[in-house]
Write a protein that holds these residues in place. Structure first.
Motif, PDB file in Angstrom:
ATOM      1  N   GLU A  39      16.453 -12.432 150.233  1.00 28.03           N
ATOM      2  CA  GLU A  39      15.449 -11.484 149.739  1.00 28.03           C
ATOM      3  C   GLU A  39      14.086 -11.734 150.380  1.00 28.03           C
ATOM      4  OE1 GLU A  39      18.436 -12.600 146.549  1.00 28.03           O
ATOM      5  OE2 GLU A  39      17.152 -13.671 147.951  1.00 28.03           O
ATOM      6  N   ASN A  40      13.726 -13.014 150.512  1.00 29.76           N
ATOM      7  CA  ASN A  40      12.424 -13.365 151.097  1.00 29.76           C
ATOM      8  C   ASN A  40      12.367 -13.029 152.583  1.00 29.76           C
ATOM      9  OD1 ASN A  40      11.946 -14.358 148.564  1.00 29.76           O
ATOM     10  ND2 ASN A  40      12.059 -16.496 149.126  1.00 29.76           N
ATOM     11  N   HIS A  41      13.484 -13.227 153.277  1.00 25.86           N
ATOM     12  CA  HIS A  41      13.533 -12.883 154.704  1.00 25.86           C
ATOM     13  C   HIS A  41      13.352 -11.379 154.906  1.00 25.86           C
ATOM     14  CE1 HIS A  41      14.474 -16.606 156.827  1.00 25.86           C
ATOM     15  NE2 HIS A  41      15.216 -16.959 155.787  1.00 25.86           N
ATOM     16  N   LEU A  42      13.991 -10.584 154.052  1.00 27.55           N
ATOM     17  CA  LEU A  42      13.887  -9.134 154.207  1.00 27.55           C
ATOM     18  C   LEU A  42      12.489  -8.632 153.817  1.00 27.55           C
ATOM     19  CD1 LEU A  42      17.398  -7.892 153.033  1.00 27.55           C
ATOM     20  CD2 LEU A  42      16.591  -8.486 155.320  1.00 27.55           C
ATOM     21  N   GLU A  43      11.876  -9.319 152.867  1.00 22.27           N
ATOM     22  CA  GLU A  43      10.498  -8.969 152.489  1.00 22.27           C
ATOM     23  C   GLU A  43       9.559  -9.248 153.662  1.00 22.27           C
ATOM     24  OE1 GLU A  43       7.662  -7.260 150.327  1.00 22.27           O
ATOM     25  OE2 GLU A  43       9.767  -7.390 149.694  1.00 22.27           O
ATOM     26  N   ARG A  44       9.783 -10.355 154.357  1.00 22.89           N
ATOM     27  CA  ARG A  44       8.947 -10.673 155.515  1.00 22.89           C
ATOM     28  C   ARG A  44       9.199  -9.681 156.657  1.00 22.89           C
ATOM     29  NH1 ARG A  44       9.107 -16.488 158.373  1.00 22.89           N
ATOM     30  NH2 ARG A  44      11.203 -15.788 158.886  1.00 22.89           N
ATOM     31  N   MET A  45      10.455  -9.283 156.819  1.00 18.21           N
ATOM     32  CA  MET A  45      10.790  -8.294 157.853  1.00 18.21           C
ATOM     33  C   MET A  45      10.044  -6.980 157.568  1.00 18.21           C
ATOM     34  SD  MET A  45      14.612  -7.324 159.196  1.00 18.21           S
ATOM     35  CE  MET A  45      14.826  -6.969 160.953  1.00 18.21           C
ATOM     36  N   LYS A  46      10.037  -6.612 156.313  1.00 18.07           N
ATOM     37  CA  LYS A  46       9.311  -5.400 155.885  1.00 18.07           C
ATOM     38  C   LYS A  46       7.831  -5.521 156.228  1.00 18.07           C
ATOM     39  CE  LYS A  46       8.557  -2.588 151.721  1.00 18.07           C
ATOM     40  NZ  LYS A  46       8.860  -2.477 150.264  1.00 18.07           N
ATOM     41  N   ASN A  47       7.278  -6.716 156.030  1.00 17.98           N
ATOM     42  CA  ASN A  47       5.867  -6.950 156.329  1.00 17.98           C
ATOM     43  C   ASN A  47       5.594  -6.862 157.832  1.00 17.98           C
ATOM     44  OD1 ASN A  47       3.162  -7.748 155.382  1.00 17.98           O
ATOM     45  ND2 ASN A  47       3.530  -9.578 156.602  1.00 17.98           N
ATOM     46  N   SER A  48       6.559  -7.312 158.655  1.00 15.38           N
ATOM     47  CA  SER A  48       6.402  -7.215 160.107  1.00 15.38           C
ATOM     48  C   SER A  48       6.308  -5.753 160.544  1.00 15.38           C
ATOM     49  CB  SER A  48       7.574  -7.901 160.822  1.00 15.38           C
ATOM     50  OG  SER A  48       7.534  -9.301 160.639  1.00 15.38           O
ATOM     51  N   THR A  70      12.658   1.371 156.769  1.00 16.66           N
ATOM     52  CA  THR A  70      13.609   2.303 156.137  1.00 16.66           C
ATOM     53  C   THR A  70      14.943   1.644 155.800  1.00 16.66           C
ATOM     54  OG1 THR A  70      14.371   3.007 158.316  1.00 16.66           O
ATOM     55  CG2 THR A  70      12.598   4.297 157.314  1.00 16.66           C
ATOM     56  N   LEU A  71      15.080   0.367 156.146  1.00 18.76           N
ATOM     57  CA  LEU A  71      16.350  -0.325 155.913  1.00 18.76           C
ATOM     58  C   LEU A  71      16.530  -0.629 154.426  1.00 18.76           C
ATOM     59  CD1 LEU A  71      15.961  -2.841 158.869  1.00 18.76           C
ATOM     60  CD2 LEU A  71      17.301  -0.737 158.870  1.00 18.76           C
ATOM     61  N   LYS A  72      17.751  -0.576 153.973  1.00 16.72           N
ATOM     62  CA  LYS A  72      18.056  -0.821 152.559  1.00 16.72           C
ATOM     63  C   LYS A  72      18.622  -2.228 152.378  1.00 16.72           C
ATOM     64  CE  LYS A  72      17.170   3.392 150.973  1.00 16.72           C
ATOM     65  NZ  LYS A  72      16.221   3.764 152.003  1.00 16.72           N
ATOM     66  N   TYR A  73      18.111  -2.919 151.350  1.00 18.58           N
ATOM     67  CA  TYR A  73      18.525  -4.298 151.097  1.00 18.58           C
ATOM     68  C   TYR A  73      20.042  -4.409 150.942  1.00 18.58           C
ATOM     69  CZ  TYR A  73      19.445  -8.638 148.654  1.00 18.58           C
ATOM     70  OH  TYR A  73      19.983  -9.840 148.290  1.00 18.58           O
ATOM     71  N   ASP A  74      20.618  -3.533 150.113  1.00 22.17           N
ATOM     72  CA  ASP A  74      22.054  -3.617 149.838  1.00 22.17           C
ATOM     73  C   ASP A  74      22.886  -3.448 151.106  1.00 22.17           C
ATOM     74  OD1 ASP A  74      21.520  -4.041 147.205  1.00 22.17           O
ATOM     75  OD2 ASP A  74      21.923  -1.981 146.557  1.00 22.17           O
ATOM     76  N   GLU A  75      22.449  -2.545 151.979  1.00 20.75           N
ATOM     77  CA  GLU A  75      23.181  -2.294 153.221  1.00 20.75           C
ATOM     78  C   GLU A  75      23.122  -3.512 154.151  1.00 20.75           C
ATOM     79  OE1 GLU A  75      21.638   1.293 154.918  1.00 20.75           O
ATOM     80  OE2 GLU A  75      22.153   2.492 153.154  1.00 20.75           O
ATOM     81  N   ILE A  76      21.915  -4.102 154.252  1.00 25.15           N
ATOM     82  CA  ILE A  76      21.748  -5.280 155.110  1.00 25.15           C
ATOM     83  C   ILE A  76      22.563  -6.446 154.554  1.00 25.15           C
ATOM     84  CG2 ILE A  76      20.106  -6.944 156.059  1.00 25.15           C
ATOM     85  CD1 ILE A  76      17.956  -4.774 155.807  1.00 25.15           C
ATOM     86  N   SER A  77      22.486  -6.651 153.246  1.00 22.40           N
ATOM     87  CA  SER A  77      23.221  -7.727 152.591  1.00 22.40           C
ATOM     88  C   SER A  77      24.722  -7.585 152.829  1.00 22.40           C
ATOM     89  CB  SER A  77      22.910  -7.720 151.098  1.00 22.40           C
ATOM     90  OG  SER A  77      23.617  -8.735 150.434  1.00 22.40           O
ATOM     91  N   ALA A  78      25.225  -6.345 152.688  1.00 24.50           N
ATOM     92  CA  ALA A  78      26.656  -6.089 152.889  1.00 24.50           C
ATOM     93  C   ALA A  78      27.057  -6.373 154.333  1.00 24.50           C
ATOM     94  CB  ALA A  78      26.981  -4.639 152.522  1.00 24.50           C
ATOM     95  N   LYS A  79      26.201  -5.991 155.260  1.00 26.66           N
ATOM     96  CA  LYS A  79      26.470  -6.200 156.683  1.00 26.66           C
ATOM     97  C   LYS A  79      26.538  -7.703 156.999  1.00 26.66           C
ATOM     98  CE  LYS A  79      25.231  -3.820 160.947  1.00 26.66           C
ATOM     99  NZ  LYS A  79      24.361  -2.786 161.554  1.00 26.66           N
ATOM    100  N   ILE A  80      25.618  -8.460 156.416  1.00 26.83           N
ATOM    101  CA  ILE A  80      25.593  -9.915 156.623  1.00 26.83           C
ATOM    102  C   ILE A  80      26.853 -10.556 156.046  1.00 26.83           C
ATOM    103  CG2 ILE A  80      24.440 -12.057 155.893  1.00 26.83           C
ATOM    104  CD1 ILE A  80      21.781 -10.460 156.099  1.00 26.83           C
TER     105      ILE A  80
END
Length: 244
Positions: free
Chosen positions: A21-30, A39-49
């Motif tokens: 969650e923290n990594h994706l929050e930082r990515m959003k900040n970048s 525009t990326l969705k957390y659930d989609e990224i999590s599922a992909k990982i």
């Protein structure tokens, strides 16, 4: 026009992407720092990982997320990793000073040219990491990590505006609050390193790693505060795995 690539590197332990969650929050900040919409969705990224972890059948390692701003494609893949040995955690690592600054320190954007220059210096010096020093002589961060300093029972670190706000760095600050240790964001001069009680590296791969030497300045890698942070950070990882 060259594509800007925003990226994150996260660590997988026991099959779990740690502090995702923290990594994706930082990515959003970048994205925000270069005026682009996330525009990326957390659930989609999590599922992909998680699909990647299962398909590769890897329970340990580092995963890299990259997103080309022009291409608009998210890529998720395992990358080669190198973790410190028990000996390095025990005895600390040697580092060098590197006089240079990132163009946009708060954003995690690929900059192969800068990384290549620093890596050459690290290799030539047979060091573990390079500590960056800005044009005013202040310590900022490591070339691929954050840097913390211990002085008079307090934790010192460079102001957030001058560094990449690392995920591990954020956890260290939370741990300090829990331990009742004051954290001060300060501009600290490189030529006063000899006045410190200790220094350590924080990051996705090294976790909390003591520094025993900066150029020719020797430091105490057995500082009690540093040892406490090493233990507490490992405990936070265990808690995260248990909760997920």
């Amino acid at each position: 026009m060259e594509d800007k690539i925003i990226y994150e590197v996260l660590r997988v332990i026991d099959g779990k992407p740690i502090f995702l969650e923290n990594h994706l929050e930082r990515m959003k900040n970048s994205f925000k720092l270069i005026n682009k919409e996330f525009t990326l969705k957390y659930d989609e990224i999590s599922a992909k990982i998680n699909r990647l972890i299962q398909s590769e059948n890897k329970t340990e390692g580092n995963i890299k997320l990259t997103y080309g701003i022009n291409e608009k494609v998210l890529r998720v893949f395992f990358i080669q990793h190198s973790y410190p040995s028990e000996d390095l955690y025990e005895h600390g690592v040697e580092t060098i000073l590197y006089f240079g600054e990132r163009e946009n320190p708060n954003a995690k954007i690929v900059n192969d040219n800068f990384r290549e220059k620093v890596s050459k210096e690290i290799t030539a010096s047979n060091a573990f990491e390079a500590i960056l020093v800005d044009r005013n002589g202040y310590i900022t961060e490591g070339s691929k990590s954050n840097i913390f300093m211990v002085k008079d029972g307090e934790l010192l670190t460079s102001p957030t505006k001058a560094v990449l706000p690392g995920v591990t760095r954020g956890e260290i600050i939370k741990i300090a609050e829990k331990l009742g240790i004051r954290v001060k964001e300060v501009e600290y001069r490189y030529d006063e390193i000899n006045k410190l009680d200790g220094m350590f590296i924080s990051g996705t791969s090294p976790k909390v790693l003591p520094i025993n030497k900066v150029d020719n300045v020797e430091l105490n890698q057995k500082n009690d505060i540093i040892i406490n942070f090493m233990k507490e950070y490992d405990n936070e990882i265990k808690k995260y795995i248990k909760c997920h």
